[in-house]
Design a protein around this motif. Structure first.
Motif, mmCIF file in Angstrom:
data_model
loop_
_atom_site.group_PDB
_atom_site.id
_atom_site.type_symbol
_atom_site.label_atom_id
_atom_site.label_comp_id
_atom_site.label_asym_id
_atom_site.label_seq_id
_atom_site.Cartn_x
_atom_site.Cartn_y
_atom_site.Cartn_z
ATOM 1 N N GLY A 117 15.330 -15.171 -4.308
ATOM 2 C CA GLY A 117 14.342 -14.928 -3.299
ATOM 3 C C GLY A 117 13.411 -13.640 -3.825
ATOM 4 O O GLY A 117 13.030 -13.616 -4.819
ATOM 5 N N VAL A 118 12.975 -12.859 -2.700
ATOM 6 C CA VAL A 118 12.175 -11.939 -2.953
ATOM 7 C C VAL A 118 13.001 -10.640 -2.812
ATOM 8 O O VAL A 118 13.462 -10.346 -1.781
ATOM 9 C CB VAL A 118 10.990 -11.787 -1.956
ATOM 10 C CG1 VAL A 118 10.193 -10.659 -2.352
ATOM 11 C CG2 VAL A 118 10.284 -13.077 -2.292
ATOM 12 N N HIS A 119 12.800 -9.721 -3.792
ATOM 13 C CA HIS A 119 13.383 -8.365 -3.768
ATOM 14 C C HIS A 119 12.369 -7.261 -3.430
ATOM 15 O O HIS A 119 11.393 -7.346 -4.010
ATOM 16 C CB HIS A 119 14.227 -8.035 -4.912
ATOM 17 C CG HIS A 119 15.386 -8.592 -5.472
ATOM 18 N ND1 HIS A 119 16.397 -8.515 -6.399
ATOM 19 C CD2 HIS A 119 15.710 -9.960 -4.806
ATOM 20 C CE1 HIS A 119 17.509 -9.278 -6.304
ATOM 21 N NE2 HIS A 119 17.071 -10.276 -5.469
ATOM 22 N N CYS A 120 12.832 -6.407 -2.509
ATOM 23 C CA CYS A 120 12.011 -5.144 -2.288
ATOM 24 C C CYS A 120 12.499 -4.007 -2.508
ATOM 25 O O CYS A 120 13.559 -3.636 -2.444
ATOM 26 C CB CYS A 120 11.699 -5.252 -0.555
ATOM 27 S SG CYS A 120 10.606 -3.889 -0.260
ATOM 28 N N ILE A 121 11.752 -3.433 -3.523
ATOM 29 C CA ILE A 121 12.212 -2.105 -4.301
ATOM 30 C C ILE A 121 11.443 -0.918 -3.981
ATOM 31 O O ILE A 121 10.177 -0.775 -3.956
ATOM 32 C CB ILE A 121 12.186 -2.362 -5.799
ATOM 33 C CG1 ILE A 121 12.875 -3.485 -6.143
ATOM 34 C CG2 ILE A 121 12.694 -1.186 -6.531
ATOM 35 C CD1 ILE A 121 12.843 -3.973 -7.698
ATOM 36 N N LEU A 171 16.777 -0.936 -4.800
ATOM 37 C CA LEU A 171 16.512 -2.141 -4.076
ATOM 38 C C LEU A 171 16.879 -1.976 -2.597
ATOM 39 O O LEU A 171 17.913 -1.475 -2.124
ATOM 40 C CB LEU A 171 17.484 -3.189 -4.678
ATOM 41 C CG LEU A 171 17.652 -4.728 -4.206
ATOM 42 C CD1 LEU A 171 16.182 -5.312 -4.143
ATOM 43 C CD2 LEU A 171 18.736 -5.459 -4.540
ATOM 44 N N ILE A 172 15.884 -2.156 -1.840
ATOM 45 C CA ILE A 172 16.447 -1.946 -0.183
ATOM 46 C C ILE A 172 16.378 -2.984 0.808
ATOM 47 O O ILE A 172 16.829 -3.145 1.768
ATOM 48 C CB ILE A 172 15.157 -1.047 0.304
ATOM 49 C CG1 ILE A 172 13.799 -1.558 0.345
ATOM 50 C CG2 ILE A 172 15.134 0.411 -0.366
ATOM 51 C CD1 ILE A 172 12.564 -0.864 0.925
ATOM 52 N N GLY A 173 15.946 -4.146 0.083
ATOM 53 C CA GLY A 173 16.226 -5.342 1.056
ATOM 54 C C GLY A 173 15.767 -6.689 0.301
ATOM 55 O O GLY A 173 15.035 -6.841 -0.881
ATOM 56 N N THR A 180 0.764 -1.266 0.156
ATOM 57 C CA THR A 180 -0.123 0.041 -0.121
ATOM 58 C C THR A 180 0.964 1.388 0.018
ATOM 59 O O THR A 180 0.375 2.278 -0.303
ATOM 60 C CB THR A 180 -0.870 -0.085 1.280
ATOM 61 O OG1 THR A 180 0.006 -0.103 2.150
ATOM 62 C CG2 THR A 180 -1.838 -0.936 1.101
ATOM 63 N N LEU A 181 1.948 1.266 0.417
ATOM 64 C CA LEU A 181 2.850 2.517 0.312
ATOM 65 C C LEU A 181 3.758 2.464 -1.142
ATOM 66 O O LEU A 181 4.612 3.233 -1.414
ATOM 67 C CB LEU A 181 3.992 2.175 1.452
ATOM 68 C CG LEU A 181 3.328 2.358 2.766
ATOM 69 C CD1 LEU A 181 4.640 2.503 4.002
ATOM 70 C CD2 LEU A 181 2.577 3.635 2.776
ATOM 71 N N GLY A 182 3.373 1.455 -2.106
ATOM 72 C CA GLY A 182 3.955 1.619 -3.306
ATOM 73 C C GLY A 182 5.265 0.887 -3.498
ATOM 74 O O GLY A 182 5.879 0.935 -4.620
ATOM 75 N N ARG A 183 5.692 0.221 -2.483
ATOM 76 C CA ARG A 183 6.860 -0.598 -2.933
ATOM 77 C C ARG A 183 6.711 -2.000 -3.511
ATOM 78 O O ARG A 183 5.471 -2.491 -3.289
ATOM 79 C CB ARG A 183 7.653 -0.852 -1.383
ATOM 80 C CG ARG A 183 7.999 0.135 -0.535
ATOM 81 C CD ARG A 183 8.477 -0.186 0.786
ATOM 82 N NE ARG A 183 7.493 -0.726 1.417
ATOM 83 C CZ ARG A 183 7.175 -0.288 2.841
ATOM 84 N NH1 ARG A 183 7.847 0.075 3.361
ATOM 85 N NH2 ARG A 183 5.980 -0.974 3.574
ATOM 86 N N ILE A 184 7.528 -2.313 -4.505
ATOM 87 C CA ILE A 184 7.321 -3.349 -5.194
ATOM 88 C C ILE A 184 8.105 -4.556 -4.524
ATOM 89 O O ILE A 184 9.149 -4.550 -4.087
ATOM 90 C CB ILE A 184 8.015 -3.169 -6.630
ATOM 91 C CG1 ILE A 184 7.069 -2.431 -7.392
ATOM 92 C CG2 ILE A 184 8.155 -4.695 -7.465
ATOM 93 C CD1 ILE A 184 7.466 -2.154 -8.904
ATOM 94 N N TRP A 185 7.465 -5.877 -4.368
ATOM 95 C CA TRP A 185 7.843 -7.152 -3.674
ATOM 96 C C TRP A 185 8.106 -7.974 -5.116
ATOM 97 O O TRP A 185 7.002 -8.278 -5.593
ATOM 98 C CB TRP A 185 7.060 -7.703 -2.600
ATOM 99 C CG TRP A 185 6.858 -6.765 -1.442
ATOM 100 C CD1 TRP A 185 6.225 -5.510 -1.438
ATOM 101 C CD2 TRP A 185 7.611 -6.707 -0.247
ATOM 102 N NE1 TRP A 185 6.444 -4.820 -0.143
ATOM 103 C CE2 TRP A 185 7.204 -5.738 0.817
ATOM 104 C CE3 TRP A 185 8.288 -7.867 0.132
ATOM 105 C CZ2 TRP A 185 7.823 -5.420 1.814
ATOM 106 C CZ3 TRP A 185 8.942 -7.508 1.546
ATOM 107 C CH2 TRP A 185 8.655 -6.369 2.468
ATOM 108 N N THR A 186 9.297 -8.416 -5.582
ATOM 109 C CA THR A 186 9.303 -8.943 -6.664
ATOM 110 C C THR A 186 10.276 -10.460 -6.529
ATOM 111 O O THR A 186 10.988 -10.370 -5.733
ATOM 112 C CB THR A 186 10.050 -8.145 -7.892
ATOM 113 O OG1 THR A 186 10.118 -8.907 -9.063
ATOM 114 C CG2 THR A 186 11.244 -7.670 -7.362
#
Length: 306
Positions: free
Chosen positions: A253-257, A263-265, A242-248
């Motif tokens: 694994g999964v990248h959080c953008i 790329l933050i984590g 809901t804050l507009g971050r992409i979980w891909t």
């Protein structure tokens, strides 16, 4: 650490990622697929449906008791799935080269199978906008070989993203310059459409990134600049919070953008990830389709509506 699956964990690359995670651990809910894809959460029934593409089946995980059963077998090599505005399952099928909808009575309606009188390639991923329009990607993976569908020659002039008009049912081409469009999702305000291009699978030094398109008032797309490039394999399916971050999805694994493309984590998964979605009562549980297994974890984020 007790309760932690080997090969899982969090990797903080930017301080912003610390607000996205807690002490929760990655859980492996089930294993036994050949290639897991297309998770879709059904809140009314508290269950998740996803595809085992080469296994030619769809699976169902029940939150009430943790059981896994076959939802559909055969599944026409289904891939991406989503839920429409009426709570119905919308699926991409490689074998039939179509997008279908499962009605409330269990019958199946074909939504899109042709464009300009020619068969689609092999619809891959799908999302439903708040106006009821259905958007899907159509790369060639389902016709490239027999593992995920039936090998065949493409009848289209390329691989594109399409929109199905909610009133007329017309199939409208919306991109012209992508190599292999794959995962897609709308921004929280639906003013932009993010689409991953996994063209590096077919073109040397090809794209392995997510592009950001502006959705115009007439439902055409413009722009299309590269938003983020994968640092580990490919970006396949993804979703926004809901804050507009992409979980891909990615190879590790999964990248959080974050919203600026940084790329933050990462959420480490011990096998390549094909897709993911948010679910659970509060939509703060991330369901992750690893190649052979279904994983889940609670995050400090809430999944967006589309």
């Amino acid at each position: 650490m007790f309760g932690e699956i080997e090969g899982t964990g969090f990797e903080v690359i930017d301080e912003r990622f610390k607000s996205c995670t807690s002490h929760a651990r990655v859980e492996r809910l089930w294993t036994g697929a050949r290639f897991s894809e297309g998770p879709a959460w059904f809140p009314a029934g508290r269950y998740l449906i996803w595809s085992d593409i080469p296994g030619n089946r769809m699976l169902r995980w029940d939150e009430t008791d943790g059981s896994v059963s076959e939802f559909r077998n055969p599944s026409n090599n289904s891939n991406g799935n989503t839920v429409d505005l009426e709570g119905r399952l919308v699926s991409c099928q490689h074998l039939t080269r179509s997008v279908t909808r499962t009605e409330h009575d269990g019958s199946i309606t074909t939504i899109a199978s042709h464009y300009n009188g020619k068969r689609l390639n092999a619809p891959n991923d799908v999302v439903v906008k708040s106006d009821g329009s259905i958007w899907f990607s159509d790369p060639s993976y389902g016709i490239d070989h027999f593992y995920e569908g039936d090998q065949a020659k493409s009848e289209q002039d390329g691989c594109h993203v399409y929109r199905v008009d909610p009133k007329t049912g017309a199939v409208e081409q919306r991109t012209t310059d992508m190599v292999r469009p794959n995962g897609l999702a709308f921004s929280v305000d639906e003013k932009h459409l993010y689409v991953s291009d996994t063209g590096v699978t077919h073109v040397a030094n090809g794209p392995a990134h997510i592009r950001k398109f502006k959705v115009n008032d007439d439902s055409t797309l413009s722009g299309g600049e590269v938003f983020a490039t994968s640092t580990a394999g490919l970006f396949d399916g993804f979703r926004l919070d809901t804050l507009g971050r992409i979980w891909t999805s990615a190879a590790d694994g999964v990248h959080c953008i974050d919203t600026d493309g940084t790329l933050i984590g990462k959420v480490r998964i011990p096998e390549p990830v094909g897709n993911l979605t948010f679910g659970g009562k509060k939509k703060n549980r991330l369901f992750i389709c690893g190649t052979s297994s279904l994983y889940a974890m609670y995050v400090m984020a809430v999944g967006a509506a589309r």
